[in-house]
Design a protein around this motif. Structure first.
Motif, PDB file in Angstrom:
ATOM      1  N   PHE A 135      -7.621   5.008  -8.576  1.00  0.00           N
ATOM      2  CA  PHE A 135      -7.769   5.730  -9.837  1.00  0.00           C
ATOM      3  C   PHE A 135      -8.335   7.110  -9.525  1.00  0.00           C
ATOM      4  O   PHE A 135      -8.897   7.346  -8.467  1.00  0.00           O
ATOM      5  N   CYS A 136      -8.200   8.032 -10.459  1.00  0.00           N
ATOM      6  CA  CYS A 136      -8.729   9.385 -10.293  1.00  0.00           C
ATOM      7  C   CYS A 136     -10.222   9.387 -10.614  1.00  0.00           C
ATOM      8  O   CYS A 136     -10.613   8.978 -11.711  1.00  0.00           O
ATOM      9  N   PRO A 137     -11.067   9.844  -9.688  1.00  0.00           N
ATOM     10  CA  PRO A 137     -12.502   9.864  -9.968  1.00  0.00           C
ATOM     11  C   PRO A 137     -12.906  10.956 -10.969  1.00  0.00           C
ATOM     12  O   PRO A 137     -14.036  10.970 -11.437  1.00  0.00           O
ATOM     13  N   ARG A 138     -11.973  11.839 -11.309  1.00  0.00           N
ATOM     14  CA  ARG A 138     -12.262  12.909 -12.269  1.00  0.00           C
ATOM     15  C   ARG A 138     -11.962  12.476 -13.710  1.00  0.00           C
ATOM     16  O   ARG A 138     -12.782  12.656 -14.598  1.00  0.00           O
ATOM     17  N   CYS A 139     -10.752  11.903 -13.929  1.00  0.00           N
ATOM     18  CA  CYS A 139     -10.367  11.555 -15.309  1.00  0.00           C
ATOM     19  C   CYS A 139     -10.133  10.054 -15.494  1.00  0.00           C
ATOM     20  O   CYS A 139      -9.805   9.618 -16.584  1.00  0.00           O
ATOM     21  N   TRP A 140     -10.241   9.275 -14.430  1.00  0.00           N
ATOM     22  CA  TRP A 140     -10.100   7.822 -14.440  1.00  0.00           C
ATOM     23  C   TRP A 140      -8.667   7.338 -14.618  1.00  0.00           C
ATOM     24  O   TRP A 140      -8.420   6.152 -14.799  1.00  0.00           O
ATOM     25  N   SER A 141      -7.699   8.244 -14.561  1.00  0.00           N
ATOM     26  CA  SER A 141      -6.302   7.841 -14.682  1.00  0.00           C
ATOM     27  C   SER A 141      -5.891   7.011 -13.467  1.00  0.00           C
ATOM     28  O   SER A 141      -6.363   7.244 -12.352  1.00  0.00           O
ATOM     29  N   GLU A 142      -4.989   6.068 -13.684  1.00  0.00           N
ATOM     30  CA  GLU A 142      -4.420   5.297 -12.586  1.00  0.00           C
ATOM     31  C   GLU A 142      -3.105   5.894 -12.104  1.00  0.00           C
ATOM     32  O   GLU A 142      -2.445   5.336 -11.234  1.00  0.00           O
ATOM     33  N   ASP A 143      -2.741   7.054 -12.638  1.00  0.00           N
ATOM     34  CA  ASP A 143      -1.513   7.766 -12.249  1.00  0.00           C
ATOM     35  C   ASP A 143      -1.803   8.642 -11.027  1.00  0.00           C
ATOM     36  O   ASP A 143      -1.846   9.855 -11.106  1.00  0.00           O
ATOM     37  N   VAL A 144      -2.047   7.986  -9.894  1.00  0.00           N
ATOM     38  CA  VAL A 144      -2.352   8.704  -8.649  1.00  0.00           C
ATOM     39  C   VAL A 144      -1.333   8.322  -7.582  1.00  0.00           C
ATOM     40  O   VAL A 144      -0.857   7.193  -7.537  1.00  0.00           O
ATOM     41  N   THR A 145      -1.005   9.295  -6.737  1.00  0.00           N
ATOM     42  CA  THR A 145      -0.012   9.065  -5.696  1.00  0.00           C
ATOM     43  C   THR A 145      -0.514   9.647  -4.379  1.00  0.00           C
ATOM     44  O   THR A 145      -1.404  10.502  -4.348  1.00  0.00           O
ATOM     45  N   TRP A 146       0.091   9.184  -3.299  1.00  0.00           N
ATOM     46  CA  TRP A 146      -0.197   9.723  -1.975  1.00  0.00           C
ATOM     47  C   TRP A 146       0.462  11.087  -1.835  1.00  0.00           C
ATOM     48  O   TRP A 146       1.566  11.300  -2.337  1.00  0.00           O
ATOM     49  N   GLU A 147      -0.203  11.993  -1.119  1.00  0.00           N
ATOM     50  CA  GLU A 147       0.330  13.327  -0.857  1.00  0.00           C
ATOM     51  C   GLU A 147      -0.087  13.732   0.560  1.00  0.00           C
ATOM     52  O   GLU A 147      -1.215  13.487   0.969  1.00  0.00           O
ATOM     53  N   ARG A 148       0.834  14.361   1.263  1.00  0.00           N
ATOM     54  CA  ARG A 148       0.505  14.840   2.597  1.00  0.00           C
ATOM     55  C   ARG A 148      -0.384  16.077   2.490  1.00  0.00           C
ATOM     56  O   ARG A 148      -0.059  17.030   1.787  1.00  0.00           O
ATOM     57  N   ALA A 149      -1.506  16.057   3.182  1.00  0.00           N
ATOM     58  CA  ALA A 149      -2.413  17.201   3.217  1.00  0.00           C
ATOM     59  C   ALA A 149      -1.958  18.157   4.311  1.00  0.00           C
ATOM     60  O   ALA A 149      -1.302  17.753   5.279  1.00  0.00           O
ATOM     61  N   SER A 150      -2.322  19.413   4.177  1.00  0.00           N
ATOM     62  CA  SER A 150      -1.930  20.428   5.158  1.00  0.00           C
ATOM     63  C   SER A 150      -2.611  20.230   6.505  1.00  0.00           C
ATOM     64  O   SER A 150      -2.110  20.687   7.527  1.00  0.00           O
ATOM     65  N   GLY A 151      -3.789  19.582   6.493  1.00  0.00           N
ATOM     66  CA  GLY A 151      -4.552  19.433   7.726  1.00  0.00           C
ATOM     67  C   GLY A 151      -5.515  20.578   7.964  1.00  0.00           C
ATOM     68  O   GLY A 151      -6.282  20.558   8.913  1.00  0.00           O
ATOM     69  N   ARG A 152      -5.494  21.579   7.080  1.00  0.00           N
ATOM     70  CA  ARG A 152      -6.432  22.706   7.190  1.00  0.00           C
ATOM     71  C   ARG A 152      -7.682  22.406   6.386  1.00  0.00           C
ATOM     72  O   ARG A 152      -7.618  21.809   5.311  1.00  0.00           O
ATOM     73  N   ALA A 153      -8.830  22.863   6.896  1.00  0.00           N
ATOM     74  CA  ALA A 153     -10.097  22.628   6.215  1.00  0.00           C
ATOM     75  C   ALA A 153     -11.110  23.678   6.663  1.00  0.00           C
ATOM     76  O   ALA A 153     -10.864  24.426   7.617  1.00  0.00           O
ATOM     77  N   THR A 154     -12.235  23.707   5.968  1.00  0.00           N
ATOM     78  CA  THR A 154     -13.366  24.533   6.398  1.00  0.00           C
ATOM     79  C   THR A 154     -14.566  23.617   6.572  1.00  0.00           C
ATOM     80  O   THR A 154     -14.731  22.618   5.855  1.00  0.00           O
ATOM     81  N   LEU A 155     -15.395  23.967   7.532  1.00  0.00           N
ATOM     82  CA  LEU A 155     -16.578  23.165   7.832  1.00  0.00           C
ATOM     83  C   LEU A 155     -17.632  23.387   6.759  1.00  0.00           C
ATOM     84  O   LEU A 155     -18.057  24.514   6.516  1.00  0.00           O
ATOM     85  N   TYR A 156     -18.056  22.318   6.091  1.00  0.00           N
ATOM     86  CA  TYR A 156     -19.068  22.385   5.048  1.00  0.00           C
ATOM     87  C   TYR A 156     -20.464  22.189   5.644  1.00  0.00           C
ATOM     88  O   TYR A 156     -21.379  22.944   5.373  1.00  0.00           O
ATOM     89  N   THR A 157     -20.622  21.141   6.456  1.00  0.00           N
ATOM     90  CA  THR A 157     -21.894  20.883   7.122  1.00  0.00           C
ATOM     91  C   THR A 157     -21.648  19.946   8.298  1.00  0.00           C
ATOM     92  O   THR A 157     -20.593  19.321   8.396  1.00  0.00           O
ATOM     93  N   TRP A 158     -22.629  19.854   9.192  1.00  0.00           N
ATOM     94  CA  TRP A 158     -22.486  18.971  10.354  1.00  0.00           C
ATOM     95  C   TRP A 158     -23.854  18.641  10.920  1.00  0.00           C
ATOM     96  O   TRP A 158     -24.853  19.293  10.606  1.00  0.00           O
ATOM     97  N   SER A 159     -23.852  17.625  11.768  1.00  0.00           N
ATOM     98  CA  SER A 159     -25.047  17.236  12.502  1.00  0.00           C
ATOM     99  C   SER A 159     -24.611  16.711  13.865  1.00  0.00           C
ATOM    100  O   SER A 159     -23.651  15.950  13.958  1.00  0.00           O
ATOM    101  N   VAL A 160     -25.310  17.135  14.900  1.00  0.00           N
ATOM    102  CA  VAL A 160     -25.031  16.627  16.232  1.00  0.00           C
ATOM    103  C   VAL A 160     -25.828  15.337  16.407  1.00  0.00           C
ATOM    104  O   VAL A 160     -27.055  15.332  16.264  1.00  0.00           O
TER     105      VAL A 160
END
Length: 143
Positions: free
Chosen positions: A42-67
């Motif tokens: 389900f969608c955690p934003r609107c709770w709809s069950e109308d959700v599907t798989w989608e290929r992501a681009s694979g690009r991202a930005t680093l938000y935070t990390w820990s060694v």
């Protein structure tokens, strides 16, 4: 017992099958358009069950990390130090992951981490699974 293996089920099987083929999937809501990760039925934003798989681009930005320098759970102890991280995918969702191909200690790696830096998906074999990890573009990671 290993603590790094996913628990795949009928719902998440498409995600793990795509990862084995070198593709990162996210879920997108047909009702409100929001993308999300981790996969949910389900969608955690609107709770709809109308959700599907989608290929992501694979690009991202680093938000935070820990060694991580110490982890007693198998098999992490043999992999320290490693970088546990959170990245913001280009499609919007935030994802927990590991960063590879970067400096984690003096004299290790070629790339220093910084918030907001670009990273891209890579894949690592773990047991019978392939899991997404991220690395700086052009790095020669351990993915």
């Amino acid at each position: 017992m290993r603590f790094d293996l996913p628990e795949a089920d009928a719902f998440t099987r498409p995600y793990w099958d795509a990862a084995a083929e070198g593709r990162l999937l996210i879920r997108r809501c047909g009702a409100c358009g929001a993308a999300h990760h981790y996969p949910r039925e389900f969608c955690p934003r609107c709770w709809s069950e109308d959700v599907t798989w989608e290929r992501a681009s694979g690009r991202a930005t680093l938000y935070t990390w820990s060694v991580v320098h110490r982890n007693d759970l198998p098999p992490f102890g043999s992999r320290v130090p490693y970088v546990a991280a959170v990245v913001d995918l280009a499609e919007g969702p935030r994802m927990m992951t590991e960063i590879v191909g970067c400096a984690v200690g003096e004299g290790q790696g070629e790339v220093e981490l910084r918030v907001g830096m670009a990273v891209e998906v890579a894949f690592r074999e773990v047991g019978d699974y392939v899991v997404p990890v991220f690395e700086p573009p052009g790095s020669v990671g351990r993915g």
